[in-house]
Design a protein around this motif. Structure first.
Motif, mmCIF file in Angstrom:
data_model
loop_
_atom_site.group_PDB
_atom_site.id
_atom_site.type_symbol
_atom_site.label_atom_id
_atom_site.label_comp_id
_atom_site.label_asym_id
_atom_site.label_seq_id
_atom_site.Cartn_x
_atom_site.Cartn_y
_atom_site.Cartn_z
ATOM 1 N N LYS A 101 41.807 44.644 38.940
ATOM 2 C CA LYS A 101 41.521 43.344 39.569
ATOM 3 C C LYS A 101 40.828 43.466 40.930
ATOM 4 N N GLN B 121 46.916 30.569 33.351
ATOM 5 C CA GLN B 121 45.726 31.262 33.877
ATOM 6 C C GLN B 121 44.659 31.398 32.797
ATOM 7 N N ASN C 11 38.496 38.515 31.048
ATOM 8 C CA ASN C 11 39.677 38.555 31.909
ATOM 9 C C ASN C 11 39.813 39.993 32.383
ATOM 10 N N THR D 288 42.667 42.753 33.988
ATOM 11 C CA THR D 288 44.074 42.977 34.331
ATOM 12 C C THR D 288 44.269 44.358 34.949
ATOM 13 N N SER E 101 49.161 43.266 25.599
ATOM 14 C CA SER E 101 48.665 41.968 26.077
ATOM 15 C C SER E 101 48.668 40.889 24.986
ATOM 16 N N ASP F 124 44.873 33.518 38.497
ATOM 17 C CA ASP F 124 46.307 33.837 38.608
ATOM 18 C C ASP F 124 47.002 32.896 39.592
HETATM 19 O O1 SKM Z 1 45.441 37.788 35.104
HETATM 20 C C1 SKM Z 1 45.925 37.967 33.791
HETATM 21 C C2 SKM Z 1 44.811 38.426 32.877
HETATM 22 O O2 SKM Z 1 43.791 37.435 32.883
HETATM 23 C C3 SKM Z 1 45.323 38.615 31.454
HETATM 24 C C4 SKM Z 1 46.630 39.293 31.377
HETATM 25 C C5 SKM Z 1 47.078 39.834 30.100
HETATM 26 O O3 SKM Z 1 46.399 39.653 29.094
HETATM 27 O O4 SKM Z 1 48.151 40.467 30.065
HETATM 28 C C6 SKM Z 1 47.471 39.374 32.456
HETATM 29 C C7 SKM Z 1 47.075 38.965 33.813
HETATM 30 O O5 SKM Z 1 46.683 40.102 34.549
#
Ligand code: SKM
Length: 242
Positions: free
Chosen positions: A64, A232, A58, A60, A14, A100
């Motif tokens: 979710k 996002q 957050n 992921t 991430s 998102d």
């Molecule tokens: O919705 C986003 C999430 O807030 C953060 C993220 C990430 O850090 O890879 C990916 C998505 O799922």
């Protein structure tokens, strides 16, 4: 120090942590952003109880949808979607949002062509739910593709030349191809892709997945998930500071 973080599973790939910590550094914000790599969503209770300074999260893959029962409140749009990727924490009260939809809509807006009528969404998890909501609001007709016959409108094996031709936009909402498993990809019949298609991959690490590379080879326009990730994240930051 005010703390923010990302909840997910196997989230080393991430960019959120470095995105926010760079932002905090550049804008002289006294805060930190950390990864909570957890095996079970019920661990969220401990995380919130153990950190008095935690102000936002957050969320992921794969949490979710699973996080919803742990919230005290949910914003009406996130409730309609059935998926949460942003949590604001106030006096240990957890309020869920979905940013998102905002991120995806902002990132795709300039790429939508007049011939775009229908979209295929690959995957049926929390990200797919948000993308579906965004595309329906933009007037797209939607079909879902899943390995599981019960969950989608089509399985990958059922995708014919006509189906691919009739869906100008194809969005990968599965994690297939995310670092480190970069050789994986959703098995659509790439032989039917051409320059009229737009292939969108929510994955941003690696920047060009196998899915996008194969689409590009067929002449399709391609976009990865980086602009969506930034949009996002900025929306989440706005919510945490409201
Ligand atoms: O919705 C986003 C999430 O807030 C953060 C993220 C990430 O850090 O890879 C990916 C998505 O799922």
């Amino acid at each position: 120090m005010t703390t923010y973080g990302l909840i997910g599973k196997n989230i080393d790939y991430s960019f959120s942590k470095s995105y926010f910590n760079t932002k905090f550094h550049n804008e002289a914000i006294k805060a930190k952003y950390i990864n909570y790599d957890i095996d079970d969503i019920k661990e969220i209770k401990q995380i919130v109880n153990n950190s008095i300074e935690l102000a936002g999260l957050n969320v992921t893959i794969p949490y979710k949808e699973k996080v919803i029962p742990y919230l005290d409140e949910i914003d009406s749009q996130a409730e309609r979607i059935g998926a949460v990727n942003t949590i604001k924490i106030e006096n240990k009260k957890l309020i869920g949002y979905n940013t998102d939809v905002f991120g995806f809509t902002k990132s795709i807006f300039s790429l939508i062509a007049p011939n775009h009528e229908a979209a295929l969404i690959l995957g049926t998890g929390g990200a797919a739910k948000a993308i579906r909501h965004a595309l329906v609001s933009m007037g797209y007709h939607i079909n879902l593709v899943s390995r599981d016959k019960e969950k989608g409108d089509y399985t990958y094996e059922e995708l014919t030349s006509d189906i691919i031709k009739n869906h100008q936009l194809i969005v990968n909402c599965t994690p297939l191809g995310t670092h480190p498993d970069v050789n994986q990809f959703p098995p659509i019949p790439f032989e039917f892709i051409d320059e009229r298609h737009l292939l969108y991959d929510l994955i941003y690490n690696p920047s060009i997945t196998n899915f996008l590379a194969q689409g590009k080879e067929k002449g399709a326009q391609i976009i990865n998930g980086e602009q969506m990730l930034i949009a996002q994240a900025e929306k989440a930051w706005e919510i945490w500071n409201e």
